[in-house]
Scaffold this motif. Structure first.
Motif, short mmCIF file in Angstrom:
data_model
loop_
_atom_site.label_atom_id
_atom_site.label_comp_id
_atom_site.label_asym_id
_atom_site.label_seq_id
_atom_site.Cartn_x
_atom_site.Cartn_y
_atom_site.Cartn_z
N VAL A 410 -91.44 -3.87 -59.27
CA VAL A 410 -92.77 -4.14 -59.76
C VAL A 410 -92.29 -5.20 -60.70
O VAL A 410 -92.19 -4.97 -62.00
N VAL A 411 -92.94 -6.43 -60.83
CA VAL A 411 -93.17 -7.27 -61.76
C VAL A 411 -94.94 -7.97 -62.26
O VAL A 411 -95.30 -7.61 -60.85
N TRP A 412 -95.86 -8.15 -63.41
CA TRP A 412 -96.49 -8.44 -63.35
C TRP A 412 -96.89 -9.34 -64.52
O TRP A 412 -95.65 -9.33 -65.78
N MET A 413 -97.95 -10.35 -65.37
CA MET A 413 -97.88 -10.70 -66.30
C MET A 413 -98.98 -9.84 -67.16
O MET A 413 -99.66 -8.72 -66.42
N ASP A 414 -98.46 -9.23 -68.39
CA ASP A 414 -99.14 -8.76 -69.17
C ASP A 414 -99.46 -9.52 -70.98
O ASP A 414 -98.37 -9.99 -70.95
N GLY A 415 -100.41 -8.96 -71.23
CA GLY A 415 -101.10 -9.34 -72.18
C GLY A 415 -101.17 -9.26 -73.78
O GLY A 415 -101.38 -9.08 -74.35
N ARG A 416 -99.98 -7.43 -73.69
CA ARG A 416 -99.98 -6.57 -74.27
C ARG A 416 -98.79 -7.19 -75.79
O ARG A 416 -99.42 -6.48 -77.70
N ASP A 417 -98.42 -7.84 -76.17
CA ASP A 417 -97.69 -8.79 -77.33
C ASP A 417 -98.62 -10.28 -77.75
O ASP A 417 -98.16 -10.74 -78.78
N GLY A 418 -100.21 -9.89 -77.82
CA GLY A 418 -101.45 -11.41 -77.70
C GLY A 418 -101.16 -12.28 -76.81
O GLY A 418 -102.19 -13.16 -77.26
N GLY A 419 -100.29 -12.12 -76.01
CA GLY A 419 -100.11 -13.11 -74.95
C GLY A 419 -100.26 -13.24 -74.03
O GLY A 419 -99.19 -12.03 -73.82
N TRP A 420 -99.40 -13.74 -72.75
CA TRP A 420 -99.47 -13.19 -71.74
C TRP A 420 -97.42 -13.63 -71.17
O TRP A 420 -97.06 -14.68 -71.56
N CYS A 421 -96.95 -12.23 -70.71
CA CYS A 421 -95.25 -12.49 -70.90
C CYS A 421 -95.57 -11.40 -69.37
O CYS A 421 -96.70 -10.83 -69.26
N VAL A 422 -94.18 -11.28 -69.24
CA VAL A 422 -93.79 -10.91 -68.06
C VAL A 422 -93.24 -9.51 -68.16
O VAL A 422 -91.97 -9.85 -68.57
N TYR A 423 -93.50 -8.87 -66.82
CA TYR A 423 -92.20 -7.19 -67.82
C TYR A 423 -92.80 -7.41 -66.33
O TYR A 423 -92.79 -7.39 -64.94
N TYR A 424 -91.43 -6.26 -65.75
CA TYR A 424 -90.77 -5.21 -65.30
C TYR A 424 -90.67 -3.64 -64.98
O TYR A 424 -90.43 -3.05 -65.95
N LYS A 425 -90.32 -3.20 -64.06
CA LYS A 425 -90.36 -1.15 -63.98
C LYS A 425 -89.50 -1.52 -63.02
O LYS A 425 -90.42 -1.71 -61.63
N ASN A 426 -88.98 -0.82 -62.63
CA ASN A 426 -88.13 0.15 -61.64
C ASN A 426 -88.93 1.62 -61.25
O ASN A 426 -88.92 2.47 -61.98
N LEU A 427 -89.09 1.54 -60.26
CA LEU A 427 -89.89 2.52 -60.24
C LEU A 427 -89.18 3.60 -60.07
O LEU A 427 -89.81 5.01 -60.05
N ALA A 428 -88.19 3.62 -59.58
CA ALA A 428 -87.11 4.28 -59.12
C ALA A 428 -86.29 5.08 -60.53
O ALA A 428 -86.47 6.81 -60.82
N THR A 429 -85.81 4.72 -61.01
CA THR A 429 -85.58 5.05 -62.64
C THR A 429 -86.44 5.28 -63.57
O THR A 429 -86.10 5.70 -64.65
N GLY A 430 -87.23 3.65 -63.88
CA GLY A 430 -88.40 4.58 -64.94
C GLY A 430 -87.93 3.48 -65.45
O GLY A 430 -88.92 2.99 -66.35
N VAL A 431 -87.25 2.72 -65.80
CA VAL A 431 -86.80 1.12 -66.19
C VAL A 431 -88.21 0.79 -66.84
O VAL A 431 -88.06 -0.26 -65.21
N CYS A 432 -88.54 0.42 -67.53
CA CYS A 432 -89.63 -0.62 -67.59
C CYS A 432 -89.20 -1.68 -68.76
O CYS A 432 -89.05 -1.01 -70.21
N SER A 433 -89.60 -2.79 -69.34
CA SER A 433 -89.02 -3.52 -70.36
C SER A 433 -89.82 -4.84 -70.24
O SER A 433 -90.11 -5.48 -68.67
N ARG A 434 -89.62 -5.45 -71.54
CA ARG A 434 -90.02 -7.46 -71.00
C ARG A 434 -89.16 -7.78 -70.19
O ARG A 434 -87.78 -7.78 -70.12
N VAL A 435 -89.71 -9.14 -69.52
CA VAL A 435 -88.78 -9.79 -68.90
C VAL A 435 -87.48 -10.19 -69.64
O VAL A 435 -86.35 -10.60 -69.47
N SER A 436 -87.81 -11.39 -70.84
CA SER A 436 -88.10 -12.52 -71.57
C SER A 436 -88.53 -11.86 -72.97
O SER A 436 -89.73 -11.39 -73.12
N TRP A 437 -87.73 -12.27 -73.81
CA TRP A 437 -88.42 -11.78 -75.39
C TRP A 437 -88.77 -12.55 -76.05
O TRP A 437 -88.90 -12.84 -76.98
N VAL A 438 -88.60 -14.70 -75.53
CA VAL A 438 -88.93 -15.64 -76.25
C VAL A 438 -90.44 -15.10 -76.66
O VAL A 438 -91.32 -15.43 -75.07
#
Length: 490
Positions: A410-438
């Protein structure tokens, strides 16, 4: 503009999402992009995870089309509008024709490019085979020839050679056969071709009608002889669908040109809008106003099974379909919630019974994702309709918008870092991270396989970036400085 603005409208108005316009063939996406300060063409190959700006020349580049690994587009680098191409595998690219004339609306099929060209004083359709170098005017008639489209070796276009009306013409570049598709003296618009079959909108009978013709057999006719306005024809394989006003409001009709079966998708006296058809080409879903409000209906064109997806007396909008499962937004419970129905088993239910605002559902296989405000902010939730497993995708207390899903990711827009960034999560493995850290604004993500695309403002404007979550390769799709919005990947 960010989709966020639409979401606000959805909360209050239940309006439909607009469609995005891109070109995609064999998992290669191309689009116009202004990330570099002007309009440029970018691409991404979803299989290889490779993407970039197609051409780094600082010129305006727009109206791209793609076939296989070859992209064509309009380009103003030489002081006028010309058609350029590039082979994304070999890197070979050039202007298609060096004649100093205005050239517009390129289209490509295989190695053959077609476009409208003004070298002869008006718009004419020309073609060039990029493999053999053969190039010529498609038709030598002294007429305006617009909006060419090509499938295999057959070109279709709008032509006014026969007077004040526009007609659809075609030419087979292999056999040389060139003719008007229909000789009726009427205006003909919205031409589309699939294989050897052309469909178009035609006013020959005093109103707007849909016609078709098989260029190989010569067989063709009005799709339906009912005296009604018919708009927006589309064809896939042998099946045509269109909007039809025959009963006082617009209905969705279809015709299978192989079997001859032609019918209204639904016979209920209601306004029926925005049809969508499944990838296999036999299930149609649409919004329907028959019951005093907007409802989602479907029809299986193979089995003829047709019904309202849900019989609850509520507003139902934004249907999406994957296989036999339809999801939509529904206000039956006094708010906006996501419902689903399995058209094969008949199973239907609300996806989540939490009393919250739920919108923007997407489905892949049996897994649904959506936006949900149950926790005070907008978060992304998911549910597997087979196992019943479901939860909030990320428990970070931030606004999360516009999810998409492919496989387990799953991917989505996320405002957690003070602005909009793209995050993803693999529902099978639980791995979740920001797609790009720029440290940039990143919005409107989409995913196919392991490749994520999104709008990114790191370079001073909206640019399309991609990342392959498996390989870690991440780059801008095109390096031209142009605005690039709402990427789609397939």
């Amino acid at each position: 503009m960010f989709k966020r603005l639409f979401f606000i409208g959805l909360i209050f108005l239940f309006v439909l999402l607009a469609c995005n316009v891109v070109s995609a063939v064999e998992n290669t996406v191309v689009w116009s992009d202004d990330r570099d300060g002007g309009e440029h063409v970018y691409y991404e190959n979803l299989d290889a995870g490779e993407g970039s700006r197609v051409s780094w020349v600082d010129s305006t580049q727009w109206n791209p089309d793609v076939s296989g690994s070859t992209v064509v587009w309009q380009d103003d680098r030489d002081g006028g509008t010309h058609v350029y191409y590039k082979n994304l595998e070999t890197g070979e690219g050039s202007r298609v024709s060096w004649v100093d004339s205005a050239q517009y609306n390129p289209a490509i099929s295989g190695s053959t490019v077609v476009w409208s060209d003004y070298r002869d004083g008006g718009a004419r359709v020309y073609y060039k085979d990029l493999e053999t170098g053969e190039s010529s005017r498609v038709s030598w008639a002294d007429s305006d020839q617009l909006c060419p489209s090509i499938s295999g070796s057959t070109v279709v276009w709008r032509d006014n050679r026969d007077g004040s009306n526009w007609h659809v013409y075609y030419k087979n570049l292999e056999t040389g056969v060139c003719s008007r598709v229909s000789w009726v003296d009427s205006d003909q618009y919205e031409q589309s071709i699939s294989g050897s079959t052309v469909v178009w909108r035609d006013n020959r009978d005093g109103g707007q009608r849909v016609y078709y013709k098989d260029l190989e057999t010569g067989l063709g006719s009005r799709v339906s002889w009912v005296d009604s306005a018919q708009y927006d024809p589309s064809i896939s394989g042998s099946t045509i669908v269109w909007s039809d006003s025959r009963y006082g409001g617009y209905r969705v009709y279809y015709k299978d040109l192989e079997t001859g079966v032609c019918s209204r998708v639904s016979w209920v006296e209601s306004i029926q809008l925005y049809p969508a058809i499944s990838a296999v080409g036999n299930i149609v879903v649409w919004q329907d106003l028959r019951d005093g409000g907007q409802r989602v209906y479907y029809k299986n064109l193979a089995t003829r099974e047709s019904s309202r997806v849900s019989w609850v007396d509520s507003t139902q909008v934004n249907p999406s379909i994957s296989g036999n499962i339809v999801v939509w937004v529904d206000n039956r419970d006094g708010g906006s919630h996501v419902y689903y129905k399995n058209l094969a088993t008949g199973e239907s239910s609300r996806v989540s019974w939490v009393d919250s605002l739920q919108s923007y559902p997407k489905i892949y296989g049996s897994t649904v994702v959506w936006m949900d405000n149950r926790d005070g902010l907008i978060h992304v939730y998911y549910k597997n309709l087979k196992t019943g497993e479901g939860s909030r995708v990320s428990w970070v207390d931030s606004n999360q918008y516009y999810p998409d899903i492919s496989g387990n990711v799953v991917v989505w827009m996320d405002g957690r870092d003070g602005g909009w960034c793209v995050y993803y999560k693999n529902l099978a493995t639980g791995v979740c991270s920001r797609v790009s850290w720029v440290d940039s604004t990143q919005v409107n993500p989409a995913i196919s396989g392991s490749t994520v695309v999104w709008e990114d403002y790191r370079d001073g404007g909206a640019r399309v970036y991609y990342k392959d979550l498996e390989t870690g390769v991440c780059s801008r799709v095109s390096w031209v400085n142009s605005s690039q919005y709402v990427p789609v990947i397939g």
